[in-house]
Design a protein around this motif. Structure first.
Motif, PDB file in Angstrom:
ATOM      1  N   GLY A 114       0.792  -1.213  -0.086  1.00  0.00           N
ATOM      2  CA  GLY A 114       0.033  -0.271   0.242  1.00  0.00           C
ATOM      3  C   GLY A 114       0.918   1.201  -0.052  1.00  0.00           C
ATOM      4  O   GLY A 114       0.320   2.296   0.098  1.00  0.00           O
ATOM      5  N   THR A 115       2.233   1.043  -0.107  1.00  0.00           N
ATOM      6  CA  THR A 115       3.011   2.190  -0.054  1.00  0.00           C
ATOM      7  C   THR A 115       3.052   2.868  -1.724  1.00  0.00           C
ATOM      8  O   THR A 115       3.239   2.006  -2.662  1.00  0.00           O
ATOM      9  CB  THR A 115       4.267   1.735   0.098  1.00  0.00           C
ATOM     10  N   SER A 116       2.651   3.979  -1.665  1.00  0.00           N
ATOM     11  CA  SER A 116       2.622   4.736  -2.878  1.00  0.00           C
ATOM     12  C   SER A 116       3.560   5.707  -3.278  1.00  0.00           C
ATOM     13  O   SER A 116       4.207   6.393  -2.408  1.00  0.00           O
ATOM     14  CB  SER A 116       1.453   5.484  -3.095  1.00  0.00           C
ATOM     15  N   THR A 117       3.899   6.018  -4.351  1.00  0.00           N
ATOM     16  CA  THR A 117       4.926   6.964  -5.039  1.00  0.00           C
ATOM     17  C   THR A 117       4.394   7.771  -6.197  1.00  0.00           C
ATOM     18  O   THR A 117       3.747   7.129  -6.874  1.00  0.00           O
ATOM     19  CB  THR A 117       6.242   6.339  -5.086  1.00  0.00           C
ATOM     20  N   SER A 118       4.442   9.110  -6.420  1.00  0.00           N
ATOM     21  CA  SER A 118       4.067   9.691  -7.490  1.00  0.00           C
ATOM     22  C   SER A 118       5.239  10.508  -8.310  1.00  0.00           C
ATOM     23  O   SER A 118       6.279  10.983  -7.452  1.00  0.00           O
ATOM     24  CB  SER A 118       3.200  10.765  -6.893  1.00  0.00           C
TER      25      SER A 118
END
Length: 774
Positions: free
Chosen positions: A755-759
Motif C-alpha cells: 500500500g505504499t505509493s509513490t508519485s
C-alpha cells in the motif's frame, strides 16, 4: 137765423181770408170792395154741405183773376212751385148769371182735389165777400156775407181789388201757368146763416159750380234729371290714371206747354279723402288741360260747354256731354292701400225768369252743399289701387375664394330701388344676414336709409371665413324697405365663398446606420444586418396628415423596381404605436421608426431599396413620398480570419525502479482523474490513447501492473497515452491560457502490495493569442 156747423171748420189749423164787396150800379167804385180775411186749412165745400156734390149749376162764378203781383209789392213775376202753396195780390172778379144769389163763397182747395169731394181730410181756403159799405147786402143785415143781384139793378160783376190770395199751385194742362182751381157755393134764398165761420154751402148737390182756368202765375218748371255715368274703368293702379264720364241733363217738362231749363254752371265735385267732404271742384264748362305731375284731381278734357247766358235745354230735351278726369295719387292710405274718390256733378239750373229751379235736396243727399237752383247727380266712385314697391338686393364677396384654413373676406350688400316714381323714395327699415344676424343696427348701422328711384344704398363689412378645402361658406342678406304707403318690399341675395385646397405635402428620409458591410459571399445563410431609419414629415402648412402605410422595394441598376414592393407597415412602430393604426402629424411635424433588415450580397454589390410612405390629409387627399437608400458590400480579406484550437497528446511511460511489483493507482491532471475523462470549462481529458512518433499507445488503464525492476522482468515499464483538449478554440476567439504546475500537473501514482505509493509529476503550460473572429 140758422147757425153754421162751426165744429166742421175749426178742426184744422190756419187762417181764413174772407172778403166781400158790393157794387151799387155802374157808378159805384169797387176800390173798397174786399173779401173777409182769407181763412186757410178749413173743411171743403162737400164737408160744409154734409153730402156729396155734383156741382152742375152756373149761377155764380169767378170770371177773372188779374193784375197779379207779389205780396211784397215788388214788380217781380209771381211764380209757384207745383204742389206748393203760393200767396200773391190780385184783383178777383165775381160774376152771376142769375137774378139774385146770396152769401156766395169761393172754396180754393189746398191740394189736387176738388172742393166738391167729400173727404174729411181735404182742406180749402175760403173767400167770402164783405157786406160792409159799399158791399151788396140783399138780406138787410141778416148776416155778414155779400150778395149779388141783377134784378135789383146791381152789376152782375163784382170786382175785389188788391186781395191777398193763397192758392195751391197746380198745372194740370202743363201750360206753364198756375190754374185758379175753385168751387163756388151760394144760397138761393135769404135767411141762411153766413159768416166767416159759417160760409155758404150748396143747398142741393147741384147748386154749386167748380172750374179752373190759367192765371198769370208762372209755374216753375220741373227740376231736371241729372245723371252721371262712368264710361271707363273705375280703377287704375297707382299713381292713378284717367276716368271718363258722361253727363246727362234731361228737361222733364212737357214739350208743348213746359218751360226751358237754363244751365249756368257745371262743376264736378270730388271727395278725395272718401270722408264725405267734397273739397275739390272742377269747372266742366272749360275744355280742360294736360294734368301736371303733382298729386291731385285734374280735368283734362271736357265738351260740356255753356254759352253766354246759360245752356238752354228745351222742354222734353236732353243734354249730354263727356269729360275726362285724371287722378294722380302717389301716396295711398297706409291701412287700406286703396284710394277712393267720390264724384258728384252739381248743375246750377234757372228757369226762363232767371229764378233758381229747386228740387229738394238732391245735393244734400250725397253730402254736397247746395243752394237754390243746384242739382246734383248720383254719386260715382272710382279708385286708385296700390302697386307694391320692389327692391333688388345684391350681395358680393371679395375675394370669392380663399385658401384653407381661411382668410378675411369683405362682403358688400347693395339695395336697389326698382320701384316706380310714385313709391320713391323708399325707406330701408331692415337689413339682416343669415349668418351674421341684424346688420341694420350693427355692421351697417351707418348706411343711408333713403333710396331714390333707380338709386341704391350699400354697406361693406369684413369677416374671417374659415373651413376645409371644398367647403362653401354661404350667407344670405335680407332687406326690407317701405314706400309712402308703408307697404313693404323685400329682397334677398346669397354670396358664396369657396374654400380652396392648399396642397398637402409629405417627405420621407430613409437612412442606414452603415453605408457599407462586408459581403456575405457564397454562403446562402449568411446575412449582414443593417438598421434603417424611416423619417417621415408632414410638410403641409395647413392640413393634418395621417400616415398609415410603408413599403420597400429593391431597385436595379436603372432604378427600376425588382419585383413587388414589400409592405413593412407592421415593422414600423413610433413610440409604441404601429403605423398600421394611423399616426397623425400636425403641419410641420415629423415621426420616425427603425427597422432592422438582413442583407445579402457579394463584394462590390450595391443594395438600393426604395421606401414609400403613404398618408391621407384631413381633406381626404391621398399622399405619398419615397426615398431610396444604398448599402454597398465590401470584399472580405483573401486569407480569411483564423480560428485556432489545440489539444495535447500526453504519452506516459512509467518505469518501476523498485524491487516490488507496483500498480498504477492514480493518474491526474490538475487533480482531475484521467480515468474519469472529465470535461471542464478549460479543458477536457480524452483517455483514448494515441499515436506519437508513429508509435501507437493505448489508453491508460487504472491498476496497470509494473513489474519489479530487473532484466528478467519484461513488464517493469508501462506506456499509455491520453489527450488533453484545451478550451476555448474554434468555438470562439478567446485566448488559451492553460497552466498546470508541477505539483498540480500530470501526476502518476503507483502503489505496491503493502500500500505504499509513490508519485511523479510533470508541469504543463500552454498559452495562445487569438485575433477576433470576423
Amino acid at each position: 137765423m140758422k147757425r153754421f156747423k162751426s165744429n166742421r171748420l175749426v178742426r184744422a189749423l190756419g187762417i181764413v181770408l174772407i172778403s166781400g164787396a158790393s157794387l151799387y150800379g155802374a157808378t159805384i167804385t169797387t176800390a173798397n170792395a174786399s173779401f173777409f180775411p182769407q181763412k186757410k186749412d178749413q173743411a171743403c165745400m162737400a164737408e160744409q154741405a154734409g153730402f156729396n156734390l155734383n156741382c152742375t149749376a152756373n149761377d155764380v162764378r169767378v170770371s177773372k183773376v188779374d193784375n197779379i203781383r207779389n205780396i211784397d209789392g215788388s214788380g217781380d213775376k209771381v211764380e209757384c212751385n207745383l204742389g206748393e202753396e203760393v200767396t200773391f195780390i190780385a184783383d178777383v172778379t165775381i160774376t152771376t148769371t142769375a137774378n139774385e144769389r146770396y152769401d156766395y163763397s169761393v172754396y180754393l182747395p189746398e191740394g189736387n182735389w176738388s172742393a166738391q169731394d167729400s173727404n174729411p181730410n181735404n182742406e180749402c181756403s175760403i173767400l167770402l165777400g164783405r157786406t160792409d159799405d159799399p158791399g151788396v147786402d140783399l138780406e138787410e143785415g141778416l148776416d155778414a156775407c155779400a150778395d149779388i143781384s141783377k134784378a135789383a139793378g146791381y152789376s152782375p160783376t163784382h170786382l175785389y181789388a188788391a186781395e191777398e190770395i193763397t192758392l195751391f199751385c197746380r198745372d194740370d194742362d202743363n201750360s206753364g201757368k198756375a190754374e185758379f182751381n175753385y168751387c163756388m157755393a151760394w144760397h138761393n134764398k135769404t135767411g141762411e146763416d153766413c159768416s166767416e165761420d159759417d160760409p155758404a154751402a150748396p143747398g142741393t148737390p147741384s147748386k154749386c159750380r167748380c172750374d179752373s182756368f190759367d192765371i198769370d202765375v208762372f209755374v216753375k218748371p220741373e227740376p231736371p234729371v241729372v245723371t252721371k255715368t262712368l264710361k271707363t274703368t273705375d280703377t287704375h293702379p297707382e299713381p292713378g290714371g284717367t276716368y271718363g264720364f258722361e253727363l246727362s241733363i234731361k228737361n222733364p217738362n212737357d214739350p208743348v206747354y213746359g218751360s226751358s231749363l237754363f244751365i249756368t254752371s257745371l262743376y264736378d265735385w270730388i271727395d278725395e279723402a272718401n270722408d264725405g267732404n267734397y273739397e275739390t271742384k272742377l269747372n266742366l264748362a272749360t275744355s280742360g288741360a294736360p294734368a301736371p305731375m303733382a298729386d291731385g284731381v285734374y280735368l283734362i278734357t271736357s265738351n260740356c260747354t255753356i254759352p253766354m247766358g246759360g245752356l238752354e235745354i228745351q222742354p222734353g230735351g236732353t243734354y249730354t256731354c263727356q269729360f275726362t278726369v285724371q287722378v294722380n295719387d302717389r301716396d295711398l292710405p297706409d291701412n287700406t292701400k286703396l284710394a277712393l274718390y267720390n264724384d258728384v256733378i252739381k248743375a246750377h239750373v234757372l228757369d226762363k225768369n232767371d229764378d233758381p229751379v229747386v228740387d229738394g235736396n238732391t245735393c244734400a243727399a250725397v253730402g254736397v252743399d247746395q243752394a237754390d237752383g243746384d242739382h246734383c247727380t248720383n254719386e260715382l266712385q272710382v279708385n286708385v289701387t296700390n302697386l307694391p314697391p320692389s327692391i333688388e338686393v345684391i350681395k358680393t364677396a371679395d375675394p370669392a375664394e380663399v385658401l384653407e384654413p381661411g382668410d378675411d373676406v369683405t362682403f358688400t350688400i347693395t339695395v336697389k330701388n326698382t320701384s316706380n316714381t310714385w313709391d320713391s323714395p323708399l325707406t330701408l327699415t331692415a337689413l339682416s344676414d343669415s349668418v351674421y344676424g341684424d346688420l341694420f343696427n350693427n355692421e351697417c348701422s351707418g348706411m343711408l336709409t333713403q333710396i331714390p328711384q333707380n338709386g341704391e344704398v350699400s354697406c361693406s363689412f369684413m369677416k374671417y371665413i374659415s373651413g376645409n378645402a371644398g367647403d362653401n361658406h354661404m350667407n344670405t342678406a335680407y332687406a326690407t324697405a317701405v314706400d309712402d304707403e308703408a307697404d313693404e318690399a323685400t329682397g334677398n341675395n346669397m354670396a358664396k365663398v369657396d374654400i380652396l385646397d392648399v396642397p398637402s405635402m409629405i417627405t420621407l428620409v430613409k437612412s442606414a446606420d452603415q453605408a457599407t458591410v462586408f459581403e456575405t459571399g457564397d454562403d446562402p445563410t449568411a446575412f449582414r444586418n443593417v438598421t434603417f431609419t424611416f423619417l417621415f414629415t408632414n410638410t403641409s402648412t395647413v392640413d393634418y396628415v395621417t400616415f398609415n402605410k410603408l413599403t420597400d422595394v429593391l431597385l436595379d441598376s436603372n432604378d427600376n423596381p425588382i419585383g413587388m414592393a414589400t409592405d413593412i407597415t407592421l415593422d414600423c412602430d413610433v413610440n409604441g404605436v404601429n403605423l398600421s393604426t394611423g399616426i397623425e402629424l400636425a403641419p410641420q411635424a415629423s415621426a420616425s421608426c427603425d427597422i432592422v433588415m438582413p442583407l445579402q450580397g457579394n463584394a462590390d454589390d450595391v443594395h438600393k431599396n426604395l421606401a414609400t410612405i403613404y398618408g391621407i390629409d384631413d381633406d381626404g387627399n391621398m399622399l405619398d413620398a419615397d426615398d431610396p437608400e444604398v448599402v454597398t458590400f465590401l470584399p472580405a480579406n483573401p486569407a480569411a480570419d483564423m480560428a485556432f484550437a489545440t489539444s495535447m497528446l500526453v504519452v506516459l511511460e512509467l518505469h518501476n525502479a523498485g524491487l516490488e511489483n507496483v500498480n498504477l493507482t492514480a493518474l491526474t491532471v490538475l487533480g482531475q482523474s484521467v480515468f474519469a475523462e472529465p470535461n471542464l470549462a478549460g479543458f477536457q481529458i480524452l483517455n483514448e490513447g494515441g499515436t506519437y512518433a508513429t508509435e501507437d499507445y493505448g489508453p491508460c488503464n487504472e491498476n496497470a501492473l509494473l513489474g519489479y525492476n530487473g532484466s528478467v522482468s519484461p513488464s517493469d515499464t508501462y506506456s499509455c497515452a491520453f489527450t488533453i483538449e484545451l478550451k476555448p478554440g474554434l468555438e470562439n476567439a478567446i485566448d488559451i491560457n492553460f497552466f498546470a504546475s508541477l505539483a498540480n500537473g500530470v501526476t502518476a501514482t503507483v502503489t505496491d502490495d503493502e500500500g505504499t505509493s509513490t508519485s511523479n509529476s510533470v508541469s504543463i503550460a500552454v498559452q495562445v493569442d487569438e485575433p477576433p473572429f470576423n
